[in-house]
Design an enzyme around this catalytic site. Structure first.
Site, PDB file in Angstrom:
ATOM      1  N   HIS A  90      -9.585  -3.889   3.422  1.00 48.82           N
ATOM      2  CA  HIS A  90      -8.509  -2.942   3.139  1.00 48.82           C
ATOM      3  C   HIS A  90      -7.744  -2.485   4.390  1.00 48.82           C
ATOM      4  CE1 HIS A  90      -9.521  -3.026  -0.975  1.00 48.82           C
ATOM      5  NE2 HIS A  90     -10.523  -2.164  -0.967  1.00 48.82           N
ATOM      6  N   HIS A 161      -5.517   1.898  -4.704  1.00 51.47           N
ATOM      7  CA  HIS A 161      -6.956   1.839  -4.960  1.00 51.47           C
ATOM      8  C   HIS A 161      -7.441   3.057  -5.747  1.00 51.47           C
ATOM      9  CE1 HIS A 161     -11.213   0.972  -4.294  1.00 51.47           C
ATOM     10  NE2 HIS A 161     -10.865  -0.188  -3.766  1.00 51.47           N
ATOM     11  N   GLU A 290      -6.870  -3.264  -9.045  1.00 49.91           N
ATOM     12  CA  GLU A 290      -5.992  -3.390  -7.881  1.00 49.91           C
ATOM     13  C   GLU A 290      -5.090  -4.619  -8.026  1.00 49.91           C
ATOM     14  OE1 GLU A 290      -8.883  -3.338  -4.541  1.00 49.91           O
ATOM     15  OE2 GLU A 290     -10.199  -2.615  -6.142  1.00 49.91           O
TER      16      GLU A 290
END
Length: 338
Positions: A90, A161, A290
């Site tokens: 991420h 997220h 996501e």
């Protein structure tokens, strides 16, 4: 830090934060008119600063995992920080979701957050100017638009997220999920796609017809899904790709996107942490869906590229539509919202 509330005329209220361009809460009435908060998160900034699970964050520059934090672009190898051994996850320790974004534009129903990501800070090629715009409309849709432009050839793969829970129960095991996807990407022991593309047919990953998330539970009571689903139809942005619903609350959320992938994660690694109103979040407390490009595409030539050329405008969209079930069951993608 700015905390901004967006409200439409149909009962949908959203709270977003400039820290991490976070979606802090989504408030919507259930079938009985009781307003519910549909997302996991925290009551204050301190909670988000201590968060290890990316709740509500805009994550990137590249969301999800990059194997060993390493990739090659234009003949040069880039080594990113390893924040989830042995991989980069991420955007790493200085990713978008951990940054303070500026408010670039704002109205009663829309806000644009902006961040400048520097090569010498996060290690990606070139600098990137990234915008995240949240907009509400009168169809009870929340629209997230991502745009970005880089000073050099680079890579971008941004997503949101948020963990969803549509009825406030301790788990989302009774939630119904449907995904318009015939294939998924299996992963190795470190949760990076192996490079294979497999059919969902005959697997626990088959959600082409709505079924309960509890079907993912293993013997220890944890629902293990942390995989990319290849969406079957992303040519038309207004076609529904994903449905999530709670028969208990009567709330249904439909998702539309022009991304090719929906990464589904049931919070396997969410250890006991105190969230909103003192609730303790654990695995299966919420589900993250996501929408994104292919995970680890930077290292898999057969996956569609997430490369952006110098000066090229990156643009993607995720739409969440909220409504109520007409009956006690979902009848697939033909189910209409009230």
């Amino acid at each position: 830090m700015s905390i901004i509330e967006l409200i439409n005329e149909k009962g949908l209220r959203v709270v977003v934060m400039s820290r991490g361009a976070i979606l802090q809460s989504v408030h919507f009435p259930d079938r009985d008119g009781h307003v519910r908060d549909l997302t996991l998160g925290f009551d204050n900034l301190e909670g988000y600063l201590a968060d290890r699970f990316f709740m509500g964050q805009t994550v990137g520059r590249v969301c999800n995992r990059i194997r060993n934090g390493r990739f090659e672009l234009n003949g040069r190898f880039y080594q990113l920080d390893i924040n989830r051994e042995p991989n980069h996850l991420h955007g790493g320790g200085k990713g978008c979701g951990l940054r303070d974004w500026e408010v670039a534009r704002r109205s009663d129903t829309s806000v644009t957050f902006r961040v400048i990501m520097k090569n010498d800070e996060d290690g990606y090629p070139g600098d990137a100017k990234i915008d995240c715009t949240y907009t509400l409309n009168d169809m009870n849709q929340l629209i997230i638009e991502y745009t970005g432009i880089c000073t050099e050839d680079s890579v971008l793969n941004l997503t949101n997220h948020t963990y969803w829970n549509l009825d406030g129960d301790e788990t989302i095991n009774e939630h119904l999920l449907e995904i318009r996807a015939d294939s998924y990407l299996p992963t190795d022991a470190t949760k990076v796609p192996t490079g294979e593309i497999l059919s969902v047919e005959g697997t626990k990953f088959d959600f082409r017809s709505a079924k309960k998330l509890g079907t993912l539970l293993e013997s220890d009571g944890i629902g293990r899904v942390d995989n990319d689903y290849i969406l079957s139809d992303v040519k038309h942005q207004r076609s529904v790709n994903i449905l999530l619903a709670s028969e208990k609350s009567g709330i249904m959320m439909e998702m539309l996107t022009n991304y090719p992938i929906a990464h589904v994660y049931a919070g396997e690694y969410v250890t006991s942490t105190m969230g909103k109103g003192g609730k303790i979040y654990k695995p299966n407390s919420g589900i993250a869906i996501e929408c994104q490009g292919y995970t680890n595409a930077v290292n898999e030539p057969k996956f569609p590229s997430i490369r952006v050329e110098k000066g090229e405008v990156f643009s993607r969209e995720i739409v969440y539509g909220f409504g109520h079930l007409n009956t006690s069951e979902i009848s697939g993608f033909t189910q209409k919202l009230k």
